[in-house]
Write a protein that holds these residues in place. Structure first.
Motif, PDB file in Angstrom:
ATOM      1  N   VAL A  17       5.187   3.026  -4.785  1.00 29.58           N
ATOM      2  CA  VAL A  17       4.341   3.616  -3.768  1.00 29.58           C
ATOM      3  C   VAL A  17       4.120   5.079  -4.088  1.00 29.58           C
ATOM      4  O   VAL A  17       5.073   5.853  -4.120  1.00 29.58           O
ATOM      5  N   PRO A  18       2.885   5.513  -4.342  1.00 28.40           N
ATOM      6  CA  PRO A  18       2.631   6.922  -4.604  1.00 28.40           C
ATOM      7  C   PRO A  18       3.170   7.783  -3.473  1.00 28.40           C
ATOM      8  O   PRO A  18       2.955   7.512  -2.304  1.00 28.40           O
ATOM      9  N   GLY A  19       3.894   8.829  -3.830  1.00 27.25           N
ATOM     10  CA  GLY A  19       4.452   9.717  -2.836  1.00 27.25           C
ATOM     11  C   GLY A  19       5.888   9.397  -2.492  1.00 27.25           C
ATOM     12  O   GLY A  19       6.608  10.247  -1.983  1.00 27.25           O
ATOM     13  N   LEU A  20       6.334   8.176  -2.737  1.00 30.93           N
ATOM     14  CA  LEU A  20       7.711   7.822  -2.407  1.00 30.93           C
ATOM     15  C   LEU A  20       8.599   8.187  -3.582  1.00 30.93           C
ATOM     16  O   LEU A  20       8.952   7.372  -4.412  1.00 30.93           O
ATOM     17  N   MET A  21       8.952   9.459  -3.635  1.00 34.46           N
ATOM     18  CA  MET A  21       9.717   9.927  -4.784  1.00 34.46           C
ATOM     19  C   MET A  21      10.630  11.069  -4.342  1.00 34.46           C
ATOM     20  O   MET A  21      10.369  11.767  -3.380  1.00 34.46           O
ATOM     21  N   ALA A  22      11.708  11.227  -5.062  1.00 32.56           N
ATOM     22  CA  ALA A  22      12.618  12.331  -4.771  1.00 32.56           C
ATOM     23  C   ALA A  22      12.392  13.443  -5.779  1.00 32.56           C
ATOM     24  O   ALA A  22      11.798  13.244  -6.820  1.00 32.56           O
ATOM     25  N   PRO A 202     -14.931  -1.761  -2.279  1.00 31.65           N
ATOM     26  CA  PRO A 202     -16.281  -2.264  -1.993  1.00 31.65           C
ATOM     27  C   PRO A 202     -16.396  -2.942  -0.628  1.00 31.65           C
ATOM     28  O   PRO A 202     -17.485  -3.037  -0.076  1.00 31.65           O
ATOM     29  N   ARG A 203     -15.276  -3.404  -0.068  1.00 28.00           N
ATOM     30  CA  ARG A 203     -15.342  -4.126   1.203  1.00 28.00           C
ATOM     31  C   ARG A 203     -14.627  -3.417   2.344  1.00 28.00           C
ATOM     32  O   ARG A 203     -14.362  -4.001   3.385  1.00 28.00           O
ATOM     33  N   GLY A 204     -14.312  -2.149   2.177  1.00 26.11           N
ATOM     34  CA  GLY A 204     -13.667  -1.425   3.263  1.00 26.11           C
ATOM     35  C   GLY A 204     -12.571  -0.510   2.761  1.00 26.11           C
ATOM     36  O   GLY A 204     -12.368  -0.351   1.550  1.00 26.11           O
ATOM     37  N   ALA A 205     -11.855   0.098   3.696  1.00 27.38           N
ATOM     38  CA  ALA A 205     -10.828   1.085   3.360  1.00 27.38           C
ATOM     39  C   ALA A 205      -9.438   0.494   3.497  1.00 27.38           C
ATOM     40  O   ALA A 205      -9.176  -0.326   4.375  1.00 27.38           O
ATOM     41  N   GLN A 206      -8.538   0.918   2.607  1.00 27.82           N
ATOM     42  CA  GLN A 206      -7.119   0.602   2.705  1.00 27.82           C
ATOM     43  C   GLN A 206      -6.389   1.911   2.994  1.00 27.82           C
ATOM     44  O   GLN A 206      -6.549   2.892   2.277  1.00 27.82           O
ATOM     45  N   THR A 207      -5.594   1.908   4.062  1.00 26.30           N
ATOM     46  CA  THR A 207      -4.974   3.138   4.551  1.00 26.30           C
ATOM     47  C   THR A 207      -3.464   3.041   4.510  1.00 26.30           C
ATOM     48  O   THR A 207      -2.885   2.003   4.856  1.00 26.30           O
ATOM     49  N   MET A 208      -2.820   4.129   4.089  1.00 25.48           N
ATOM     50  CA  MET A 208      -1.366   4.237   4.125  1.00 25.48           C
ATOM     51  C   MET A 208      -1.001   5.606   4.674  1.00 25.48           C
ATOM     52  O   MET A 208      -1.595   6.610   4.286  1.00 25.48           O
ATOM     53  N   ASP A 209      -0.040   5.632   5.616  1.00 27.73           N
ATOM     54  CA  ASP A 209       0.440   6.881   6.176  1.00 27.73           C
ATOM     55  C   ASP A 209       1.795   7.227   5.572  1.00 27.73           C
ATOM     56  O   ASP A 209       2.669   6.361   5.441  1.00 27.73           O
ATOM     57  N   LEU A 210       1.968   8.511   5.223  1.00 29.26           N
ATOM     58  CA  LEU A 210       3.206   9.008   4.634  1.00 29.26           C
ATOM     59  C   LEU A 210       3.732  10.165   5.465  1.00 29.26           C
ATOM     60  O   LEU A 210       2.955  10.994   5.949  1.00 29.26           O
ATOM     61  N   GLN A 215      10.114  18.895   0.333  1.00 32.90           N
ATOM     62  CA  GLN A 215      10.028  18.791  -1.121  1.00 32.90           C
ATOM     63  C   GLN A 215       8.968  17.780  -1.564  1.00 32.90           C
ATOM     64  O   GLN A 215       8.850  17.481  -2.748  1.00 32.90           O
ATOM     65  N   GLY A 216       8.201  17.234  -0.612  1.00 33.21           N
ATOM     66  CA  GLY A 216       7.172  16.264  -0.962  1.00 33.21           C
ATOM     67  C   GLY A 216       7.712  14.866  -1.136  1.00 33.21           C
ATOM     68  O   GLY A 216       7.030  14.003  -1.704  1.00 33.21           O
ATOM     69  N   MET A 217       8.929  14.619  -0.661  1.00 31.17           N
ATOM     70  CA  MET A 217       9.509  13.285  -0.747  1.00 31.17           C
ATOM     71  C   MET A 217       9.170  12.519   0.524  1.00 31.17           C
ATOM     72  O   MET A 217       9.421  12.987   1.639  1.00 31.17           O
ATOM     73  N   ALA A 218       8.586  11.338   0.380  1.00 32.04           N
ATOM     74  CA  ALA A 218       8.229  10.534   1.540  1.00 32.04           C
ATOM     75  C   ALA A 218       9.483   9.917   2.135  1.00 32.04           C
ATOM     76  O   ALA A 218      10.220   9.193   1.474  1.00 32.04           O
ATOM     77  N   ARG A 219       9.716  10.202   3.399  1.00 32.01           N
ATOM     78  CA  ARG A 219      10.850   9.629   4.117  1.00 32.01           C
ATOM     79  C   ARG A 219      10.417   8.401   4.931  1.00 32.01           C
ATOM     80  O   ARG A 219      11.254   7.641   5.398  1.00 32.01           O
ATOM     81  N   LYS A 220       9.126   8.242   5.077  1.00 34.81           N
ATOM     82  CA  LYS A 220       8.604   7.078   5.784  1.00 34.81           C
ATOM     83  C   LYS A 220       7.197   6.778   5.272  1.00 34.81           C
ATOM     84  O   LYS A 220       6.432   7.691   4.961  1.00 34.81           O
TER      85      LYS A 220
END
Length: 504
Positions: A17-22, A202-210, A215-220
């Protein structure tokens, strides 16, 4: 997230998952653990290890999940490894996916000329290519740096180009900084920076919340999967590694049918009215056998039958070439294709013989395979609808017949303890006499109860991308040809017993 990477996560929760990094300064590795939940039930864990040694940063992410498929637990996983400079410049990448009995791997290393030498291994066969790095594309550390830079600017919109090692493709994602929020995590509340990423398809948007720490590490992280919320929450190792809970993928993915569809009705034209959750992408595609009309923001009419050319693009070079999952140039595939077609005089006769051959060739009908390549199926002779489809596509391409793998759904009188449902399915289209024509080796025949959601080249990301729509879909009405014409319905035969060999 890249379209196909996002798709795999949406359906099987098994991509990085982009963003899920330490992030760690110094030479010691820093490890972050996350629990993965679907609809509040635990389905797996994510481990992220980050290390900086001098000017080199390495990030390793390992995601393992288990979903139940009709009573059978199927553990699956993916590991990615990226090597970058401290400034986020890509140096090397690696990905290993466990989708079947044989792992698939991708490894890329930067060469002196700036290009990457990439090797891909699927089903025991390795292919080599040279990749020119896409301008502006970033791996894990480059993504983290962009997230940190934007965090202090609530309301800011920016774009990120994310490189996915599994497919060597780039997703250009629209990012929005929402601002700091108090978030409750398993280990206690935290003040985190909320950023939203939106991938336009092409058929719509895919959304993910971070939700990110300083430090830019995603905790959720959250997104929608099969009509349920998928959550990834940072916690301690014991929490992340706790036993998974039973989640039956097929039951979650089933779409109820508003009426019984006896065989004689499926053999004729059918019109479907489909409703999607607000904001969901268009679920269906136009093909030479299926016509789609939009009624409003969330409703579509889908006509299946009355085939005619022009519903989709004609074949291109990619529809005849071998690839990592459809190895049509492999000697074993070519030999089987030659044997199966025999003295067939034209492409239609060849496809009918190939379809019949594949229907009989796969003798072990297991739901625990995951997603295997054509060469794996040749060796094991086992699988479900996806294995039938990739093998048939490979054999057809070996005979120079342009062929695509279709992802969709098909009607079943009874399946996995449920009655009158549509379930995920896969089959192929081949270019025959100037139009695309469908062939279904798993069910031995194609009829109007097949609804196409996507077409692709046989790699698993297309299948997972389309299947993610199921939990957001409702079939509100099915109208047969006689009803649309205002005629009296024909006599209806008794509902046939479920076919043990006709599984999706």
């Amino acid at each position: 997230m890249r379209n196909r990477t996002a798709a795999l996560l949406l359906v099987l929760s098994m991509c990085p998952v982009p963003g899920l990094m330490a992030h760690a300064e110094g030479a010691n590795a820093d490890t972050t653990w996350m629990t993965v939940l679907l609809g509040g039930r635990k389905i797996g864990h994510l481990e992220i290890e980050h290390q900086r040694t001098g000017d080199v940063v390495t990030t390793t992410q390992t995601l393992v999940i288990e979903l139940n498929r009709n009573g059978t637990g199927v553990p699956m996983g993916v590991t990615t490894h990226s090597t970058e400079s401290a400034a986020g410049e890509p140096l090397a990448f690696y990905s290993r996916s466990s989708l079947s009995s044989s792992d698939s791997t991708v490894e890329g290393k930067r060469q002196s000329d700036g290009n990457f030498a990439v090797s891909t291994s699927v089903g025991g066969e390795t292919r080599m290519i040279t990749l020119s790095w896409p301008p502006g594309a970033v791996l894990s550390e480059g993504q983290r740096l962009a997230l940190v830079k934007a965090a202090g600017h609530p309301g800011e919109h920016y774009e990120m180009s994310m490189f996915d090692p599994a497919s060597q493709a780039v997703a250009r994602v629209d990012m929005e900084v929402i601002g700091n929020e108090r978030v409750v995590l398993p280990d206690g509340p935290r003040m985190l920076n909320h950023q939203r990423q939106v991938l336009q398809t092409p058929r719509g948007a895919q959304t993910m919340d971070l939700w990110l720490d300083e430090q830019g590490m995603a905790r959720k992280g959250t997104l929608q999967m099969l009509g349920h919320e998928l959550e990834m929450l940072a916690c301690n190792k014991a929490c992340a590694m706790a036993p998974v809970q039973n989640v039956d993928m097929f039951r979650v993915a089933m779409v109820d049918s508003p009426r019984l569809l006896p065989p004689e009705m499926r053999n004729d034209f059918l019109r479907y009215r489909i409703h999607m959750q607000p904001g969901a992408p268009q679920p269906v595609i136009n093909t030479d056998e299926q016509h789609v009309t939009r009624l409003g923001a969330s409703d579509w009419v889908v006509d299946v039958g009355n085939a005619q050319p022009g519903g989709e693009s004609p074949p291109d070079e990619q529809d005849t070439l071998p690839n990592a999952w459809v190895q049509s140039d492999a000697p074993a595939i070519r030999q089987l294709a030659t044997r199966a077609v025999g003295g067939a005089s034209d492409d239609l006769q060849k496809m009918r013989r190939l379809r019949s051959f594949v229907s009989d060739y796969i003798t072990q009908h297991g739901l625990d395979v995951g997603y295997a390549s054509a060469l794996e199926v040749v060796r094991t002779r086992e699988g479900d609808c996806t294995e039938y489809a990739v093998l048939l596509a490979a054999l057809a391409r070996a005979e120079n017949i342009p062929t695509r793998v279709v992802t969709g759904m098909v009607y079943a009188d009874r399946f996995a303890g449920s009655s009158r449902v549509f379930v995920p399915h896969a089959w192929v289209q081949s270019w025959i006499n100037g139009r695309w024509q469908s062939f279904d080796a798993a069910l031995r025949r194609f009829d109007s109860s097949h609804i196409a959601l996507d077409t692709g080249d046989g790699d698993p990301w297309h299948f997972f991308n389309a299947a993610s729509l199921f939990g957001q879909m409702r079939i509100e009405e099915i109208s047969p040809a006689w009803q649309l014409a205002g005629n009296t319905p024909p006599s209806v035969a008794a509902e046939p017993p479920a076919s043990p060999g006709g599984r999706p």
